[in-house]
Design an enzyme around this catalytic site. Structure first.
Site, mmCIF file in Angstrom:
data_model
loop_
_atom_site.group_PDB
_atom_site.id
_atom_site.type_symbol
_atom_site.label_atom_id
_atom_site.label_comp_id
_atom_site.label_asym_id
_atom_site.label_seq_id
_atom_site.Cartn_x
_atom_site.Cartn_y
_atom_site.Cartn_z
ATOM 1 N N SER A 193 0.829 -1.223 0.000
ATOM 2 C CA SER A 193 0.000 0.000 0.000
ATOM 3 C C SER A 193 0.857 1.265 0.000
ATOM 4 C CB SER A 193 -0.853 0.084 1.251
ATOM 5 O OG SER A 193 -1.749 -0.925 1.308
ATOM 6 N N ASP A 265 -10.248 3.294 17.636
ATOM 7 C CA ASP A 265 -11.129 3.375 16.475
ATOM 8 C C ASP A 265 -10.873 4.715 15.767
ATOM 9 O OD1 ASP A 265 -13.207 3.738 14.702
ATOM 10 O OD2 ASP A 265 -14.731 2.904 16.037
ATOM 11 N N LYS A 312 -13.245 4.161 -1.112
ATOM 12 C CA LYS A 312 -13.394 2.818 -1.697
ATOM 13 C C LYS A 312 -14.731 2.776 -2.438
ATOM 14 C CE LYS A 312 -9.906 1.765 1.118
ATOM 15 N NZ LYS A 312 -8.528 1.611 0.691
HETATM 16 C C1 LIG Z 1 -6.026 -1.200 3.743
HETATM 17 S S1 LIG Z 1 -5.503 -1.399 5.388
HETATM 18 C C2 LIG Z 1 -4.401 -0.078 5.592
HETATM 19 C C3 LIG Z 1 -3.032 -0.303 5.025
HETATM 20 C C4 LIG Z 1 -2.074 0.781 5.398
HETATM 21 N N1 LIG Z 1 -2.455 2.074 4.831
HETATM 22 C C5 LIG Z 1 -0.682 0.436 4.975
HETATM 23 O O1 LIG Z 1 -0.162 1.136 4.094
HETATM 24 O O2 LIG Z 1 -0.084 -0.494 5.498
HETATM 25 C C6 LIG Z 1 -6.893 -0.867 6.304
HETATM 26 C C7 LIG Z 1 -6.662 -0.800 7.781
HETATM 27 O O3 LIG Z 1 -7.740 -0.061 8.340
HETATM 28 C C8 LIG Z 1 -7.961 -0.547 9.631
HETATM 29 N N2 LIG Z 1 -9.295 -0.109 10.070
HETATM 30 C C9 LIG Z 1 -10.496 -0.413 9.524
HETATM 31 N N3 LIG Z 1 -11.473 0.191 10.225
HETATM 32 C C10 LIG Z 1 -10.864 0.908 11.200
HETATM 33 C C11 LIG Z 1 -11.329 1.744 12.245
HETATM 34 N N4 LIG Z 1 -12.612 1.998 12.412
HETATM 35 N N5 LIG Z 1 -10.412 2.323 13.058
HETATM 36 C C12 LIG Z 1 -9.098 2.111 12.895
HETATM 37 N N6 LIG Z 1 -8.600 1.295 11.930
HETATM 38 C C13 LIG Z 1 -9.472 0.720 11.088
HETATM 39 C C14 LIG Z 1 -7.804 -2.048 9.495
HETATM 40 O O4 LIG Z 1 -7.479 -2.618 10.764
HETATM 41 C C15 LIG Z 1 -6.642 -2.141 8.488
HETATM 42 O O5 LIG Z 1 -5.408 -2.317 9.161
#
Ligand SMILES: C[S@@+](CC[C@H](N)C(=O)[O-])C[C@H]1O[C@@H](n2cnc3c(N)ncnc32)[C@H](O)[C@@H]1O
Length: 361
Positions: A193, A265, A312
């Site tokens: 990513s 969160d 998304k």
């Molecule tokens: C696509 S991944 C992110 C990848 C990251 N940008 C990287 O470059 O490594 C999405 C992340 O969002 C987190 N996530 C989803 N909903 C969330 C929330 N409500 N609060 C915090 N983190 C959240 C998930 O745990 C996941 O690790």
């Protein structure tokens, strides 16, 4: 030459058709988008003579969310003789007497970015050198690449004997072959990513201004940070990052001493008191409406000055969804008296999503 040929990610032709139809009609140009699903490009045929050229001079690729490249073309050059494809291509360019080919700076022999067209790429590469030499003999492609009003010539093959020939204006096009910014994956980054944020930074922020947007005095918040690909890009540019996610951050990032992991969160997280956060980045997989409301809140409360985030798009009407989100945040921030610059793009490293950059001016 009275069509625009626009390149896009395969599967997003309809979104691009809706976008170019809307943005060109806002400029008073009307036309018809010919869409073949999953082809990776579309043709926008303008109704009036020379309007495609006019559009290419008015619209910058930066203003188009779903287009990777935009070139002006004439009708398809078909059934080329494999023994001599060069002569008819040269003739076709010469027929356009309105075009000053002495201002051309580069030739790109391209094809669509699809699995089917991949085989054509090898052919395109081989064809480039003899084609370029033939053009130079005509006195074309001799201008300095930095020429502001210069043209790039594009030959877009859809089959080895069928191609569109065209051009783009250098100050308005994407300055990359096939409109794709190719990046090398940094092996020390925790996830692929990371390339998304790197491409976003390179797309939205001019290289010579990067030091104004990223420096060691700045703090950032990364919502949905794990395992840390985006945080890595920010730390690499000197920032201190609050990485918000219930997941696990890569230990290499902890070792830099430039992050604090907040297992919270992202929707409830508040910026730490007494720290002025410049950047908010967000890559949480969530509904676009929830994400845009959250980003609008951060700007409205003065919690950040600049943001890059993803929307998304798993739904059907993806262009409409993006437009809805962008006009929502624009209205909210306008009502609060903020002057902002908003840019959005489906990047090469984006899949079913677009990336947005917002900056307070
Ligand atoms: C696509 S991944 C992110 C990848 C990251 N940008 C990287 O470059 O490594 C999405 C992340 O969002 C987190 N996530 C989803 N909903 C969330 C929330 N409500 N609060 C915090 N983190 C959240 C998930 O745990 C996941 O690790």
């Amino acid at each position: 030459m009275n069509s625009l040929l626009l390149y896009c990610r395969a599967g997003f032709e309809k979104e691009l058709a809706a976008e170019i139809t809307e943005k060109s009609s806002a400029l008073g140009v009307f036309g018809f988008a010919r869409v073949v699903e999953n082809s990776g490009y579309l043709l926008f045929e303008c109704y009036q003579e020379s309007e495609a050229d006019w559009l290419a001079q008015q619209l910058s690729i930066q203003q188009l969310i779903f287009a990777r490249q935009m070139i002006v073309v004439s009708d398809l050059l078909s059934s080329l003789n494999p023994q001599d494809r060069i002569t008819p291509i040269i003739e076709k360019y010469k027929n356009n007497t309105a075009l000053d080919l002495t201002k051309s700076t580069e030739l790109w022999v391209e094809t669509a970015d699809t699995n089917e067209a991949k085989e054509l790429l090898t052919f395109c590469r081989k064809f480039t050198v003899p084609m370029r030499n033939a053009m130079k003999k005509q006195g074309w492609l001799v201008s300095n690449k930095q020429l502001k009003c210069g043209l790039t010539l594009h030959i877009f093959f859809i089959q080895p004997n069928n191609c569109y020939i065209g051009y783009s204006y250098n100050q308005h096009h994407a300055p990359y072959f096939m409109g794709i910014l190719r990046l090398k994956f940094p092996v020390e980054a925790p996830s692929r990513s990371t390339l998304k944020l790197e491409e976003a930074i390179r797309t939205f922020i001019p290289k010579e201004k990067e030091h104004l947007h990223f420096n060691q005095e700045m703090y950032a918040v990364d919502l949905g940070a794990c395992p840390g690909g985006w945080t890595y890009q920010l730390v690499k540019r000197g920032l201190f990052v609050y990485a918000v996610d219930h997941g696990k951050m890569a230990s290499s990032l902890h070792e830099t001493g430039r992050i604090e992991h907040c297992a919270e969160d992202g929707f409830k997280f508040h910026p730490p008191k007494r720290k002025k956060i410049h950047w908010l980045v967000c890559d949480m997989v969530e509904q676009p409406s929830r994400v845009i409301t959250l980003i609008a809140k951060w700007f409205s409360y003065g919690w950040c000055k600049e943001s890059i985030f993803n929307l998304k798009l798993p739904m059907k009407k993806r262009y409409q969804e993006v437009q809805k989100c962008l006009s929502y945040i624009e209205t909210i921030l306008d009502e609060k008296g903020f002057k902002v610059k908003i840019q959005a793009k489906q990047l090469y490293h984006d899949r079913e999503e677009v990336t947005v950059h917002i900056q307070i001016m």
